[in-house]
Design a protein around this motif. Sequence first.
Motif, PDB file in Angstrom:
ATOM      1  N   SER A 186      28.927  40.011  45.023  1.00 29.34           N
ATOM      2  CA  SER A 186      29.284  40.412  46.383  1.00 29.34           C
ATOM      3  C   SER A 186      28.918  41.866  46.635  1.00 29.34           C
ATOM      4  O   SER A 186      28.718  42.656  45.703  1.00 29.34           O
ATOM      5  N   MET A 187      28.878  42.230  47.905  1.00 29.45           N
ATOM      6  CA  MET A 187      28.578  43.610  48.283  1.00 29.45           C
ATOM      7  C   MET A 187      29.802  44.506  48.135  1.00 29.45           C
ATOM      8  O   MET A 187      29.686  45.727  48.207  1.00 29.45           O
ATOM      9  N   THR A 188      30.969  43.897  47.941  1.00 30.60           N
ATOM     10  CA  THR A 188      32.216  44.652  47.869  1.00 30.60           C
ATOM     11  C   THR A 188      32.990  44.272  46.611  1.00 30.60           C
ATOM     12  O   THR A 188      32.757  43.226  46.014  1.00 30.60           O
ATOM     13  N   PHE A 189      33.939  45.149  46.245  1.00 37.08           N
ATOM     14  CA  PHE A 189      34.737  44.944  45.034  1.00 37.08           C
ATOM     15  C   PHE A 189      36.123  45.522  45.292  1.00 37.08           C
ATOM     16  O   PHE A 189      36.260  46.659  45.734  1.00 37.08           O
ATOM     17  N   THR A 190      37.143  44.757  45.028  1.00 39.41           N
ATOM     18  CA  THR A 190      38.507  45.170  45.318  1.00 39.41           C
ATOM     19  C   THR A 190      38.893  46.484  44.650  1.00 39.41           C
ATOM     20  O   THR A 190      38.408  46.803  43.546  1.00 39.41           O
ATOM     21  N   ALA A 191      39.806  47.202  45.291  1.00 41.77           N
ATOM     22  CA  ALA A 191      40.387  48.389  44.664  1.00 41.77           C
ATOM     23  C   ALA A 191      41.577  48.031  43.783  1.00 41.77           C
ATOM     24  O   ALA A 191      42.167  48.920  43.159  1.00 41.77           O
ATOM     25  N   HIS A 192      41.937  46.738  43.735  1.00 42.94           N
ATOM     26  CA  HIS A 192      43.094  46.316  42.932  1.00 42.94           C
ATOM     27  C   HIS A 192      42.751  45.139  42.012  1.00 42.94           C
ATOM     28  O   HIS A 192      43.365  44.078  42.104  1.00 42.94           O
ATOM     29  N   PRO A 193      41.783  45.308  41.104  1.00 42.31           N
ATOM     30  CA  PRO A 193      41.538  44.236  40.132  1.00 42.31           C
ATOM     31  C   PRO A 193      42.732  44.074  39.216  1.00 42.31           C
ATOM     32  O   PRO A 193      43.531  45.000  39.038  1.00 42.31           O
TER      33      PRO A 193
END
Length: 499
Positions: free
Chosen positions: A166-173
């Motif tokens: 994806s183009m984005t990645f969570t700040a809370h993995p």
Amino acid sequence: MATDTSPGQTFPKREQFHGFMKPCRFEGEVRDLEVEGTIPDCIDGTFFRVMPDPQFVPFFDADPWFNGDGSVSAFRIQNGHVNFKQRYVQTEKFVREREAKRSLFGKYRNKYTDAVTFKVRSTANTNVFYFKGKLLACKEDSPPYALDPTTLETIGLYDFDGQLPSMTFTAHPKIGPVSRELVGFGYEAKGDGTPDVCYYSVSPDGKFTETVWLVAPVVAMIHDFAVTENWVVFPMIPQTCDIERMKQGGEHWQWDPNLSVYVGVLPRRGAKGSDVKWFRSPNAFPGHVYNAYEEDGKILLDISVSDKNVFFWWPDAQGNAPDPREIAAFLFRFTIDPNATTADPDLPPAELLLPENGEFPRIDDRWAMKKHRHAFFDLMDMSAGTDWATVMPVAGGGFPPYNSLGHLDLQTKRFQKYFPGPTHFTQEPVFVPRGETAEEGDGYLIALVNNYATMASELHVVDTRDFSKPQAVVYLPVRLRAGLHGNWVDAKEMAGIEK
């Protein structure tokens, strides 16, 4: 309104750039910080945190503090000593603006307002966590940036060796406490304004093992999420995105007071996008997740919830926003039946677990994804004795303030408060267990604390066995403005990396 960023300009006279929130804009190192009290030898590791801290006067004078450059702090604690280090994440934005000697970045998550075109539009300012020998600085609208965890030098944009779909990645993995598997997702995963969500899990050696694409019912913010043994849960905040509004120079986010809170539930393993179920709950602001676990076939989700728009700087279509002094969030528990057969079923009313205003929750991470007993969080205790006359003129603006730390035993319902002092506000804590075999919740809370009397920062260490006073207070010779998130990394996790 754009700001004149020619040489000599000062930061706008707005709350988010005033007092304790005035940008710090420094990098450096201080060894052997002053320590009052005793830090136990069992605390051996590094507390990493990140704050938005603009290096230049913003392009728009009403810029929210969320839009600052990511500046990472590292507090290395060993044998009762504390060394401090601070460095900016060298994002594309940061490097290009430093070359230009002025701000080039426009409004928060709105590329149509930038002075130049960026390949990856990230500030890397929301969270930092340790994975596979690297420190990853996250901003949920882009891939993370990798840093050296010892030097804090930026390695570069990190796409998991080309695997990030994806183009984005969570700040809370989320990291499995036993498996060390990373569970994450990206929303607006195909670009700004797209309803696509991409869920993935990554093995400890960095290999993607699950990738599932799904479509959300609305294009809205999914800041945090929850993971259980068999499920992932996506609570959607009713801040919605509209590309046409952005093209006209408007904000990426706009509060929708008429929109339900959608909660997506997806099997954690072996799922297809069509397997997701979207539940509904009345309009509210679902904030940060404490934890989630399964019991009797149901998912129990513990989460902070406010009845007002916590991100008040992004109002509704009519410009309505709450007074930040009236915003409060409380610990609620949602009970979700993942096997419900009704399309878009309404969730049963959530259970209020604690009628105290608190956010930025933490648990003993060894109990993540399973039934937990202890909850820790920032707390606003109006009865604690805060010296408002001293604090308020220099507090600056940002999130609603918190003046204490809270500890709730969910089994006994015992609630404890730690008040750091009349001129102090607390930032997000982290929990450090007393040892590998310690009981759940037996250990220490570590939190950065703002001292408005000295206009400097302190690190408070609080023993969960005696929550009434600090075990130790560490004094910094500098002021660190409000940060967002951070994590504790035990020295054993960094074995072979740290010298």
